[in-house]
Each structure stands twice: as C-alpha cells, then as structure tokens.
Design a protein around this motif. Structure first.
Motif, short mmCIF file in Angstrom:
data_model
loop_
_atom_site.label_atom_id
_atom_site.label_comp_id
_atom_site.label_asym_id
_atom_site.label_seq_id
_atom_site.Cartn_x
_atom_site.Cartn_y
_atom_site.Cartn_z
N GLN A 5 0.81 -1.21 0.00
CA GLN A 5 0.00 0.00 0.00
C GLN A 5 0.85 1.27 0.00
O GLN A 5 0.41 2.30 -0.50
CB GLN A 5 -0.96 -0.01 1.21
CG GLN A 5 -1.91 -1.18 1.24
CD GLN A 5 -2.74 -1.35 -0.03
OE1 GLN A 5 -3.01 -0.38 -0.73
NE2 GLN A 5 -3.13 -2.59 -0.34
N ARG B 48 -6.92 -0.06 -7.04
CA ARG B 48 -7.92 0.46 -6.12
C ARG B 48 -9.23 0.87 -6.80
O ARG B 48 -10.17 1.29 -6.12
CB ARG B 48 -7.33 1.64 -5.34
CG ARG B 48 -6.22 1.21 -4.40
CD ARG B 48 -5.52 2.38 -3.75
NE ARG B 48 -4.45 1.94 -2.87
CZ ARG B 48 -3.62 2.74 -2.21
NH1 ARG B 48 -3.75 4.07 -2.35
NH2 ARG B 48 -2.68 2.25 -1.43
N THR C 165 -12.63 0.13 -8.02
CA THR C 165 -13.52 -0.96 -7.64
C THR C 165 -14.69 -1.12 -8.61
O THR C 165 -15.07 -0.19 -9.31
CB THR C 165 -14.07 -0.75 -6.23
OG1 THR C 165 -14.77 0.50 -6.18
CG2 THR C 165 -12.94 -0.74 -5.21
N GLN D 32 -8.05 -6.89 -4.32
CA GLN D 32 -8.28 -6.40 -2.96
C GLN D 32 -9.61 -5.67 -2.89
O GLN D 32 -10.15 -5.23 -3.90
CB GLN D 32 -7.14 -5.48 -2.51
CG GLN D 32 -7.02 -4.20 -3.31
CD GLN D 32 -5.84 -3.35 -2.86
OE1 GLN D 32 -4.92 -3.81 -2.22
NE2 GLN D 32 -5.89 -2.07 -3.21
N SER E 297 -11.83 -2.44 -1.17
CA SER E 297 -11.70 -1.09 -0.66
C SER E 297 -12.95 -0.78 0.15
O SER E 297 -14.07 -0.89 -0.37
CB SER E 297 -11.56 -0.09 -1.82
OG SER E 297 -11.44 1.23 -1.33
N THR F 217 -10.76 5.39 4.05
CA THR F 217 -10.76 4.12 3.33
C THR F 217 -9.70 3.18 3.90
O THR F 217 -8.60 3.60 4.24
CB THR F 217 -10.47 4.36 1.84
OG1 THR F 217 -11.52 5.16 1.29
CG2 THR F 217 -10.40 3.04 1.07
N LEU G 142 -7.95 -0.70 2.87
CA LEU G 142 -7.83 -1.77 1.86
C LEU G 142 -7.72 -3.09 2.59
O LEU G 142 -7.14 -3.17 3.69
CB LEU G 142 -6.62 -1.54 0.97
CG LEU G 142 -6.58 -0.30 0.06
CD1 LEU G 142 -7.88 -0.15 -0.72
CD2 LEU G 142 -6.24 0.96 0.82
N PRO H 36 -4.39 3.38 3.20
CA PRO H 36 -3.77 3.53 1.87
C PRO H 36 -2.28 3.88 1.91
O PRO H 36 -1.57 3.60 0.95
CB PRO H 36 -4.59 4.65 1.22
CG PRO H 36 -5.93 4.55 1.87
CD PRO H 36 -5.64 4.18 3.29
#
Length: 392
Positions: free
Chosen positions: A292, A306, A308, A323, A325, A335, A337, A354
């Motif tokens: 990250q 990231r 989505t 992954q 989010s 946010t 992850l 992040p």
C-alpha cells in the motif's frame, strides 16, 4: 445493500465456520502495552465460538500482538502470537501483485486478452488480465458455482466428507482450469462481477508462462525475499505446516454422525494460488504495508488496483484488482484496503490504510463445535475494524 449468507459463503467463510472450539482462555498480549479495547474484541471472537485467534495491530501507538483461545483441542496452552496459518483467499492479493508487476514491466497489458498466452485452454478471447484480477471474466468457479436462483453447480470437492476423504489429494492447476472451461461461461466477459477462484488459478499459469519459472519461485524472487518474509510460502501440494502453529479443526457429517478432525495438515492444491498460501500475522503486516505504501508497484498501477467494481459490494467493501476497498465513514481513517480469506479450519484478516501506516492482521482457527460462530462474525469483524481504524 443487504447481503445474504450466500455472499459470505462465496467469499469462503463457511469453510471456517464448519468447526469451532468452546474452550475460552484469557488473551495473551505483547508486553509493555495495555490495549484493553483490543483484548476485549479479540476475546469476543473466541466467545462467539471460534477456536483461537491471534491479532497484530500497528498504529500510532506502536505494535501490539495478542492471542485468545487454545492452541490445541483439549489443551490449555494459548495460541502463539507468531504462529503460522493458512491464509486462504488472502493469497489472491499476492497473486494479483505478481501479475501487476509483470504489467509494470510491459510483459503484458491490463486489457490484453489472456488466451493468446494460454491457448491450450480455449479461453474466451474477450477475457483480459483485468477481468481475471477483478472477477469479471465470467469463468465458472472450479470450487462450485453459486447461481442466482440459490442453487449450486458442483465443482471439485472442497467441503464435507468428500473433501475429508480427499484432503491429501493433489490437483494440478491445469486440471482446475480445464474443469472450469468445460462449463459454460457464467456471464459474458466483463458483463458483471462474480467471485471465482478460477480467475486466480489462470493468473498463476499466466505468471508461469510470462516468466518461464514456477509460481512459487517467482513469488519468492519478487516478493518474499525482497521483503524478508521468511515465514510465508506457497506450498503447492505440500500438506505440512511450519512450527509454531495453532491447530485447526473441521466438522462434517459421516453417515448421520457429526465428526470433528484435525485439519492442520491438508493438501491445498485444490485451491492453488487462489488460496493456498501459509503466512504469519507479522509477514502479512510487512507485506500489505509495503504494497500500500508503493514499494511493490508503481503509482499508476496502485490506482488501477484500487478502482472498484460497483457490483462487488460485500462485508469487506468493493472489489478492485485483488483487494477490497472499504469506506469506514465519518470519524474513521477513511478508506481501508483489505483481502481476507479462509481455508478449511483457518481464516485470515489483512487490512491497511492507503499509506500502509496503520495495519491489522489476524488469524482465526476453528475447533470442536458447540455453537455456530458465523452469525456473530459480521458484527465481530465490524467491531474489530472500527476499534482499530476508528478508535471506537
């Protein structure tokens, strides 16, 4: 959007909830820090019916580790805080990172069709690298396909007595993919989102084709050795478990009788690179923080990772490339992850902000059943995540 229990089963929780332990012990924790709020939420997982849990948190107060439950059914020893465990679908994040490193090197594009590199499987020519990592390929899930009407089209045995009897059987990745492509596409490639383990087995074969090396060797060369992840491995068909570890148990029906067995040792080749890895909370923390914070992929690919899919909502947030989010809302860090996972008897949690600065990693093991922990799991997980990332 309300999620049904079927959603959780698709992610793999039912494999963990098949067995649990009733014994409760006082949590053990790292010396020098008193984190009663973490001790409490850790114990609540065991009180809900899980056998054991180890937890590692790194935040502005430093690093904290703790464990609750028992190491082995019938014993009193606590689980190790540095124990090895099967991480299940958390493996997908490692696999995605490997593929994206190859994208970064220009060996393949995110929107390049896969079939040209793996022509032997007859994959639909519309399926791209992005679709594999995002679960939008439409490929049949080789571990069984959950259909919109609630029915299941069986795949290879991964649960019940059928899996118990074959838990040391070896499957080749090519065998799993061929099973999947023998079934019709679940939907047109790119049309929607559906979690399919097959995507990440194809991704494994793609890594091997592009590099000319076995997947485990490439994983070691690109991620494990550079980050000094000495307690992490992709075991292939090896059924062992490095010491130390907490035992995991599995419950199943056999001729009308409920049985519980120790499944610490099992051959994970049925799930391959979609969920076969072994690690520790420390290694998962080191890895996910490095990812990250930009140490493994360039910024433009972290941005892609990231992004989505709007149809992928679950308990863990929305899915990107390998992954989830999750927006924790007002009063939290914003946010986080994550990619959690489970394998028969085991589960793993892996979360990070992040910037990689605040992390939560954990292992959960199952044991001898008396009460089903699954109904309590969503609330317990939500409380844990908010305790760590919201200070509540």
């Amino acid at each position: 959007m309300t999620k049904t229990p079927k959603t959780f089963r698709r992610i793999g929780l039912v494999a963990l909830a098949a067995a649990l332990l009733t014994g409760v012990t006082v949590p053990s924790a790292s010396a020098g820090q008193d984190r009663p709020e973490l001790r409490q939420v850790l114990q609540e997982f065991v009180d809900a019916g899980f056998g054991a849990m180890q937890l590692r948190v790194r935040d502005e107060r430093g690093e904290w580790t703790g464990s609750a439950g028992v190491r082995e059914l019938g014993g009193t020893a606590k689980p190790p805080t540095n124990g090895h465990f099967r991480v299940g679908s958390t493996s997908k994040n490692f696999t995605a990172t490997l593929v994206l490193q190859l994208v970064a090197e220009g060996r393949i594009g995110l929107d390049t069709p896969v079939t040209g590199f793996l022509p032997e499987f007859g994959l639909d020519s519309r399926i791209t690298v992005r679709m594999l990592l995002q679960h939008t390929s439409g490929l049949f899930n080789h571990t069984g396909q959950y259909n919109p009407d609630g029915t299941v089209t069986p795949g290879i045995p991964w649960a019940g007595k059928e899996w118990v009897d074959k838990r040391f059987h070896t499957y080749r990745p090519e065998e799993l993919v061929r099973l999947a492509v023998s079934k019709p596409l679940v939907f047109e490639p790119g049309a929607r989102w559906d979690y399919s383990n097959t995507n990440y087995v194809v991704a494994r074969l793609l890594v091997e084709k592009l590099t000319g090396r076995p997947f485990a060797e490439e994983l070691d060369r690109r991620i494990l050795r550079p980050l000094k992840l000495r307690d992490t491995l992709s075991p292939g068909a090896w059924p062992g478990m490095p010491q130390p570890y907490a035992h995991a148990y599995y419950q199943y029906d056999d001729a009308g009788q409920r049985k519980t067995i120790d499944v610490t040792h099992q051959n994970p080749s049925w799930i391959s690179s979609a969920g076969d890895m072994i690690s520790t909370t420390k290694d998962l923390q080191t890895y996910f923080s490095a990812l990250q914070s930009g140490k493994l992929l360039p910024a433009w690919l972290m941005t892609e990772m990231r992004k989505t899919h709007p149809g992928s909502e679950s308990l863990y947030g929305f899915y990107g490339l390998g992954q989830f989010s999750q927006d924790l809302g007002a009063g939290c860090v914003g946010t986080v992850l994550n990619h959690n996972g489970s394998n028969n008897g085991y589960a793993a949690l892996m979360y990070s902000t992040p910037d990689g600065g605040k992390t939560l990693t954990a292992s959960i093991t199952a044991g001898d059943p008396e009460k089903d922990p699954l109904p309590s799991y969503p609330a317990a997980l939500t409380k844990l995540v908010r305790t760590v990332f919201c200070g509540k």
